[in-house]
Design an enzyme around this catalytic site. Structure first.
Site, mmCIF file in Angstrom:
data_model
loop_
_atom_site.group_PDB
_atom_site.id
_atom_site.type_symbol
_atom_site.label_atom_id
_atom_site.label_comp_id
_atom_site.label_asym_id
_atom_site.label_seq_id
_atom_site.Cartn_x
_atom_site.Cartn_y
_atom_site.Cartn_z
ATOM 1 N N ASP A 888 0.832 -1.206 0.000
ATOM 2 C CA ASP A 888 0.000 0.000 0.000
ATOM 3 C C ASP A 888 0.863 1.251 0.000
ATOM 4 O OD1 ASP A 888 -2.101 -1.729 0.152
ATOM 5 O OD2 ASP A 888 -2.432 -1.477 2.305
ATOM 6 N N LYS A 957 -8.005 10.363 10.266
ATOM 7 C CA LYS A 957 -7.496 9.695 9.061
ATOM 8 C C LYS A 957 -8.276 10.073 7.805
ATOM 9 C CE LYS A 957 -6.366 5.220 7.028
ATOM 10 N NZ LYS A 957 -6.279 3.751 7.219
ATOM 11 N N ASP A 1172 -4.298 2.483 -5.201
ATOM 12 C CA ASP A 1172 -2.904 2.606 -4.782
ATOM 13 C C ASP A 1172 -2.499 1.470 -3.844
ATOM 14 O OD1 ASP A 1172 -4.405 3.349 -2.625
ATOM 15 O OD2 ASP A 1172 -3.230 5.122 -2.109
#
Length: 1391
Positions: A888, A957, A1172
């Site tokens: 990641d 986050k 991603d």
């Protein structure tokens, strides 16, 4: 005859050396030229062009961005020998791009014809109606449509030739069905009267149809004369047309033989060959050779072990996958020549094709089975005893006669158009006739039940949404059946090739065999062969509403209740769904709602096998070869996902595909689609056991959904308290509905997994308009949440080796949430918890359930199974693992921003710089927020005291992730609020803490402040991107300016702005008043320029955001308001500006992913991606990491922003934009004084006369004539006044997208002033402050709410003065000193 076309057409695919081409092939400017595009290409791999009448290419080659760059400023890539396998880079280097040609788009919208007997609308809608009429055999109605289109198009327009060819072909085929009663004179009358006499020049397709008619309907001398006549016409049109006619695969062998013999003076006598000689079954060497050449046989199929299962739970999907039953449906090709692998692959393709063809029939069979079982057991009526499938069979059989009655009414109406000239059935009837009553009923029941079972009650069950989705399902079924009727064979390919070779021999030197002319659909195929049936929007609405009405009449429930007094069982028949109106955002909206009993039933019982479209495939996907050919074998699928009604992206993509510019995109998608997957049976068994037990573990929704209802307020409670109670009830209901929807979706996922339990499956991929790749099957794929990912694993395994075993342990720690430590510490974490790993794998539900504490529990459990199996094997390093390990990225968006800006500090925060431990931006921001809150708490701030100890990484986050992709302050507040609700479910307000909403706003502000302290560099690029987008979206093109000049000079704007391919269909010439002409000239300044750029893989990206008009359509159910998007609509400046920076970054991360996929395919690595997050086998992680780093470095070693600036300069050359000046600036005041002299008043707005004046000034200044340049320098215009003032503070640069960290208005103004000073002085500018951030998904593009939190920090809107300026772009921000090559040493770039 049609079956011989398009046989196995697929170009060869080569995975040569990987390169990154130049960002900008060229400006895609709308041109008035009707010259055909060049047919030559430097790329050896050719793709089949997408053919569609409305997208006919009318284009010209123009100035390219590379022309603005000297060789020194635009170097090609350095040696790529270590990157690719070929010594020569494939395709074009960045220094030598080609020009993209694009279709013409007029400033004016296409004309709309008044509806007469159901025929009307714009030309595209009429063309769609034509295809539908031909499909159902209504040729009289088709002829009427063609004649109306003839009044719309100019005779030279290629669209009108297309529709005539379509009609001629359909008329000919109808005549050939009854040649005895058909006359060639009818065909000739149409050709002579409706084409030649109207000035429409034929092409090879026209002449082939006429010659076929003559060969079939005439005899002897009359036949030869007619053939000779049309061949003379072909010769007059040129050798290419003559060659295309003589080599057309449309002719049978007998017809072709006669055709050549009639031309005895030009050709020698042809050899004898029959049609049968051309048909090569797949079992023959010739057929197998062509199948292999065109991708049907490439990789070996995986052996599938059959496991018997009880019950009927997956009968529908198994019947849809009816190739699973080879003894009854698809025989195995034992007699086929070739290896076992080739036979297996061919068999898989056959099964896949059958799966796609039988989806609807499989659903109906399932419902019938359920109903038959209940009937056999003597169970009838009561809802509690019926399965969902039995109910759907009952509704289906009830609906069939209702639909049959409607079809009879349609037939009657179409037969008497004059009597029913105002009936809606004339509008939608032809489309409805494409189906029989059973198909319409089946698709309606299946689509609506599935959609309403998973719809959020306040969101997705609007009637307007349902009508479109239902009609789209019908549209898909129609095109699937059409594809089935055109099953490929080898005959068409071999015919065309053989005839061209024979012609070369027989023509006595007149023609030479040219392989480049093989299988050219633009010259050998009629339009209707490759054009899909597309339902116009108004037709979709009417058909969808009609069928929903029939469904509501059919869907009934028998509900039983026990009388509380007598104990007697009472029953009543009630509607299963209710149609009602609710108020959403102040508007009355029609919705469908489920009966409560039905909702409970759907919660308890799996909705088995309902989703049978877009299933995972059981054979490798068909390689992509054109815009709408690839992926599925029968389902029509577009390679680019687009907004409904938006054709701009299609035009650009098709142009790029025709040039070969998107070949690498296609190859990347093919590589992703070739990855074989399997269901993880160990995880599935645990999941299904928990599901059946009703356990709500690991994000599984429990079987018994309980949401506590808030306590009712006491009698006489204050209004505020009652309102709070109503709000709490609404939130509780929404939460319960959301859980119900989620459980239904999980139901579908589990049933899908069970159906594919013993299969090797594949996921065809396509891309969105930014280039991001997605699997097409929507329900169960690796881009899903933890449940879906836990259920999937690779079908092929690789030995672990010592490296693979290490990465398996690291991955387990990552999945558990221990992913911020070093790699060694993560490995040690797994070994320290090895007893928990074994317990989880051995006793997942009866043990300690350690795996449920993981961040991704189901994936963690899957990893526990894999690690246990490996460690228990005789040699763990030799264990063959098929488990995917993820790598990641760290805030991928910010990684790109840091690399683009050379931001060393930002690069360190997102692991581009090497370090001993991984950097965690989320923890860093959380710590800064904590520090700010602790400091404020010491000063006595009540909200800060409340928040002490409550700020976690999870709270910040999402906001940190999405900030770089344009999240607004209000969006960030809602994100934080959601996390706080989860963390504090029992929140009670107190002094200084009135609500969680205010707390969330407080935290969001501190998150933005923290981001501003961590990063610098990214803001400069964001500001530059925003400034470029602002100018582009307020610009008018050079074509608009030129048309405006002609309109003003002639006073005939209605003629100047009309599209030249259309003609005025009115009999009387309309007289326009001066006021109407003035309004037309003002509207010519509408902003229609989208932000368009080209990715490093040559894909053109067109932002689709425009100001869409709403139209109201009356239907049988209700009046519906729908959006009617058109390419001629003005752009939405707000959406274009907000979306451009995040979309640009998305296009870069999409490029990085596809480059990595191509390289992994070349190196033999299994590769999958979730944006991603990149997956491969544990043993291949080191190789993958090397590939990821190399791809990123090669992208960012180039000056991407500099090249984007050059692309913009070339693409928008000659445009003018509407600039905004501050009213109190000196430049603005001078301009107002100038306007007072010329216009008699101090006007703030810029007129079109000023636009033309400043455009003329620019033209003179750019002249090579010194005298003209002097005249331009002497002109005094608003633009010249601004340029002379050299006042950087006067300009207002509107940046809609929030910059990273949301800098203060004062800082924003300082940054903008520096940027404008740099532009005025021609120097680079530097950033005045530090700021930046990162993310993954773009926030939904909505206006921020008008709250105090949203308004806080915003600068007041200054008063403005508008002027027209040449469209130039600010200098590119100065790049920092970070060397992107350093990330090759970073262990944690992707980890």
């Amino acid at each position: 005859r049609r079956g011989r076309r398009n046989a196995f057409q697929r170009p060869s695919v080569s995975f040569d050396q990987l390169i990154l081409p130049w960002l900008c092939p060229a400006q895609l400017r709308w041109a008035a030229s009707t010259a055909p595009p060049p047919t030559t290409s430097s790329n050896s791999t050719k793709r089949t062009p997408f053919r569609r009448a409305s997208l006919r290419t009318e284009s010209r080659s123009i100035y390219t961005a590379v022309d603005a760059l000297s060789p020194s400023t635009a170097p090609p890539f350095a040696s790529l020998s270590q990157w690719g396998t070929s010594s020569e880079p494939r395709g074009l280097s960045w220094a030598t791009p080609q020009s993209i040609l694009v279709n013409q788009v007029s400033l004016a919208a296409p004309p709309r014809l008044r509806f007469e007997k159901g025929i009307g609308g714009d030309p595209l809608e009429l063309t769609q109606n034509l295809h539908a009429c031909i499909r159902v055999g209504r040729l009289d109605r088709a002829a009427a449509i063609v004649r109306r289109l003839t009044t719309v198009y100019n005779p030279s327009a290629t669209e009108i030739l297309d529709v005539h060819n379509v009609y001629l072909r359909a008329k000919l085929e109808a005549m050939l069905q009854d040649p005895v009663n058909s006359k060639m004179r009818d065909l000739e009358d149409w050709y002579d009267n409706d084409m030649v006499h109207k000035g429409i020049e034929p092409d090879d397709r026209t002449l082939v149809a006429m010659i076929q008619g003559a060969l079939s309907l005439l005899h002897g001398e009359a036949r030869d004369q007619a053939v000779g006549k049309y061949m003379d016409i072909a010769k007059n049109l040129g050798p290419d047309v003559e060659y295309a006619v003589n080599s057309s695969p449309e002719f049978t062998e007998e017809e072709w033989d006669t055709l050549i013999r009639v031309q005895a003076e030009d050709y020698d006598e042809p050899p004898v060959m029959t049609d049968e000689d051309l048909s090569s079954p797949i079992s023959t060497p010739g057929g197998r050779e062509i199948a292999i050449e065109h991708g049907f046989m490439k990789d070996p199929a995986t052996e599938i072990r059959e496991i018997p299962q009880k019950g009927q739970g997956m009968e529908t999907l198994k019947q849809a996958l009816s190739a699973f039953d080879p003894s009854n449906v698809i025989p195995y090709p034992h007699d086929m020549e070739g290896s076992q692998e080739e036979k297996d692959t061919a068999y898989a393709v056959m099964r896949q094709i059958h799966l796609e063809e039988t989806a609807v029939d499989a659903s109906v069979a399932r419902w019938k089975h359920d109903n038959d079982e209940l009937t056999r057991l003597g169970i009838h009526g009561a809802l509690k005893t019926k399965s969902m499938g039995a109910l759907m069979w009952e509704w289906y059989t009830t609906m069939i006669p209702l639909v049959q009655k409607e079809l009879l009414a349609v037939k009657k109406t179409l037969a008497s158009e004059t009597t029913y000239k105002n009936s809606d059935r004339l509008v939608y009837g032809t489309y409805l006739e494409l189906f029989d009553a059973k198909t319409l009923s089946a698709i309606t029941v299946k689509s609506l039940v599935e959609e309403l079972a998973t719809a959020e009650r306040a969101n997705n069950n609007k009637v307007s949404n349902l009508t479109f989705k239902l009609a789209s399902a019908l549209e898909l079924e129609c095109n699937v059946k059409t594809a089935v009727s055109r099953q490929p064979s080898t005959a068409g390919v071999k015919q065309s090739l053989r005839r061209q070779k024979v012609l070369a021999k027989l023509s006595r030197g007149k023609f030479k065999f040219d392989p480049s002319k093989r299988h050219k659909p633009e010259s050998t195929q009629p339009s209707d062969v490759v054009t899909e049936i597309v339902f116009p929007r108004h037709v979709k609405v009417k058909i969808g509403a009609l069928l929903i009405e029939k469904f509501l009449q059919s869907a009934k429930l028998t509900v039983t209740r026990e009388d509380p007094k007598t104990g007697e069982t009472l029953s009543s028949v009630q509607p299963a769904y209710a149609h009602s109106n609710v108020h959403i955002r102040g508007k009355s909206v029609g919705v469908l709602t489920l009966h409560k009993e039905l909702m409970l039933m759907l919660t308890r019982e799996p909705l088995r096998g309902q989703s049978t479209f877009r299933l995972p495939m059981v054979a490798e996907p068909k390689p992509w070869k054109s815009f709408n050919k690839g992926g599925y074998y029968r389902y029509p699928t577009k390679v680019v996902r687009m907004k409904d009604g938006d054709e701009s992206q299609a035009r650009y993509a098709i142009s790029a595909i025709q040039k070969g510019d998107m070949d690498q995109i296609f190859e990347g998608l093919d590589a992703l689609g070739r990855v074989p997957w399997q269901i993880n049976k160990d995880v599935f068994k645990v999941m299904i056991h928990a599901w059946n037990a009703g356990e709500g573990i690991g994000e599984l929704v429990p079987g018994n959904i309980e949401v506590p209802r808030p306590a009712e307020p006491r009698p006489g409670a204050p209004v505020v308290e009652r309102m709070q109670y109503q709000k709490a009830v609404k939130e509780a209901n929404e939460k319960k509905d959301g859980l119900h929807s989620k459980r239904c979706f999980q139901n579908l996922q589990l049933e899908m997994a069970r159906a594919y339990l013993d299969e090797t499956i594949y996921y065809p991929h396509n891309i969105d308009f930014r280039g991001r790749a997605y699997p097409i099957p929507p329900i169960l794929n690796h881009m899903g949440a933890d449940i879906a990912r836990g259920l999937l694993k690779f079908a092929k395994g690789r030995e672990l080796g010592s490296v693979g075993l290490k990465w398996l342990k690291i991955h387990l720690a990552n999945l558990y949430g221990f992913d911020k430590a070093s790699l060694l510490e993560r490995e040690e974490f797994t070994m320290e918890n090895l007893n928990h790993v074994y317990d989880s794998a051995t006793n997942p539900l009866s043990g300690a359930r350690w795996w449920l504490k993981a961040e991704d529990p189901w994936q963690c459990l899957a990893c526990c199974f894999e690690l246990r199996n490996a460690l228990d094997s005789p040699d763990p390093s030799r264990y063959v693992s098929s488990f995917p390990v993820h790598q990641d990225g760290t805030c991928n968006g910010l990684q790109h921003y840091a690399a683009l800006g050379g931001d060393k500090n930002g690069a360190t925060q997102v692991n581009l710089e090497p370090s001993d431990r991984p950097q965690d931006i989320y923890t860093g921001v959380a710590e800064l927020v904590k520090a700010q809150i602790t400091k404020a708490a010491k000063d006595g701030h009540a909200m800060s005291k409340f928040l002490e100890g409550k700020i976690t990484r999870k709270v910040v986050k999402r906001t940190v992730m999405t900030n770089v992709y344009g999240v607004t302050f209000e969006g960030a507040r809602l994100q934080v609020l959601e996390e706080l609700k989860d963390a504090m479910p029992n929140f009670q307000k107190s002094d200084g803490v009135p609500s969680l909403g205010s707390v969330a706003a407080f935290v969001a502000k501190h998150i933005f402040d923290a981001l501003g302290k961590i990063f610098n560099g990214a803001q400069d690029i964001q500001l530059w991107l925003g400034a470029c987008a602002s100018r582009i979206t307020t610009s008018v093109t050079v074509e608009q300016i030129e048309k405006l000049r002609k309109a003003v000079a002639s006073g005939k704007g209605h003629e100047v702005f009309a599209n030249p391919k259309y003609q005025d269909g009115t009999k009387q010439k309309k007289i326009y008043t001066a006021a109407q002409e003035a309004n037309l000239q003002e509207s010519a300044m509408d902003f229609k320029s989208s932000v368009i750029w080209t990715t490093p893989l040559r894909m053109p990206v067109v932002q689709p955001y425009r100001k869409v008009q709403t139209v109201h359509i009356k239907t049988a159910l209700q009046s519906l308001a729908i959006l009617d998007p058109r390419t001629s609509d003005a752009v939405s400046k707000r959406k274009q500006l907000q979306a451009f920076p995040p979309n640009f970054i998305h296009s870069l991360d999409a490029t990085h992913m596809l480059l990595s996929a191509l390289k992994c395919s070349e190196k033999g690595l299994t590769f999958a991606a979730v944006h991603d997050s990149f997956w491969t086998h544990p043993a291949d992680v080191p190789k993958l990491n090397e590939i990821l780093r190399d791809a990123f470095v090669r992208m960012h070693s180039e000056d991407i922003i500099g090249r984007l600036a050059a692309e913009f300069k070339a693409r928008y050359a000659g445009s003018m934009y509407l600039a905004e000046l501050k009213l109190d600036s000196a430049a603005a005041q001078q301009i107002l004084d100038l306007r007072k002299e010329t216009r008699g008043r101090r006007a703030r707005k810029a007129s079109y006369s000023e636009l033309l004046l400043d455009a003329e000034r620019r033209r003179l200044l750019q002249s090579e004539d010194a005298e003209k340049r002097k005249r331009g320098q002497e002109m005094v215009t608003p633009a010249s006044v601004y340029e002379a003032a050299q006042d950087a503070s006067a300009m207002i640069t509107e940046v809609q997208q929030p910059l990273i960290g949301q800098p203060t208005p004062e800082l924003m103004e300082e940054m903008q002033e520096k940027m404008m000073s740099a532009e005025l002085s021609g120097m680079d500018f530097e950033s005045p402050a530090d700021v930046a951030d990162e993310a993954e998904e773009a926030e939904e593009d909505t206006e921020p709410k008008n709250t105090k939190a949203a308004r806080k920090g915003k600068a007041p809107n200054p008063q403005k003065v508008f002027i027209w300026l040449p469209l130039t772009f600010p200098p590119v921000p100065k790049k920092g000193d970070f060397d992107v090559r350093r990330l090759k040493e970073s262990k944690y770039f992707f980890s």
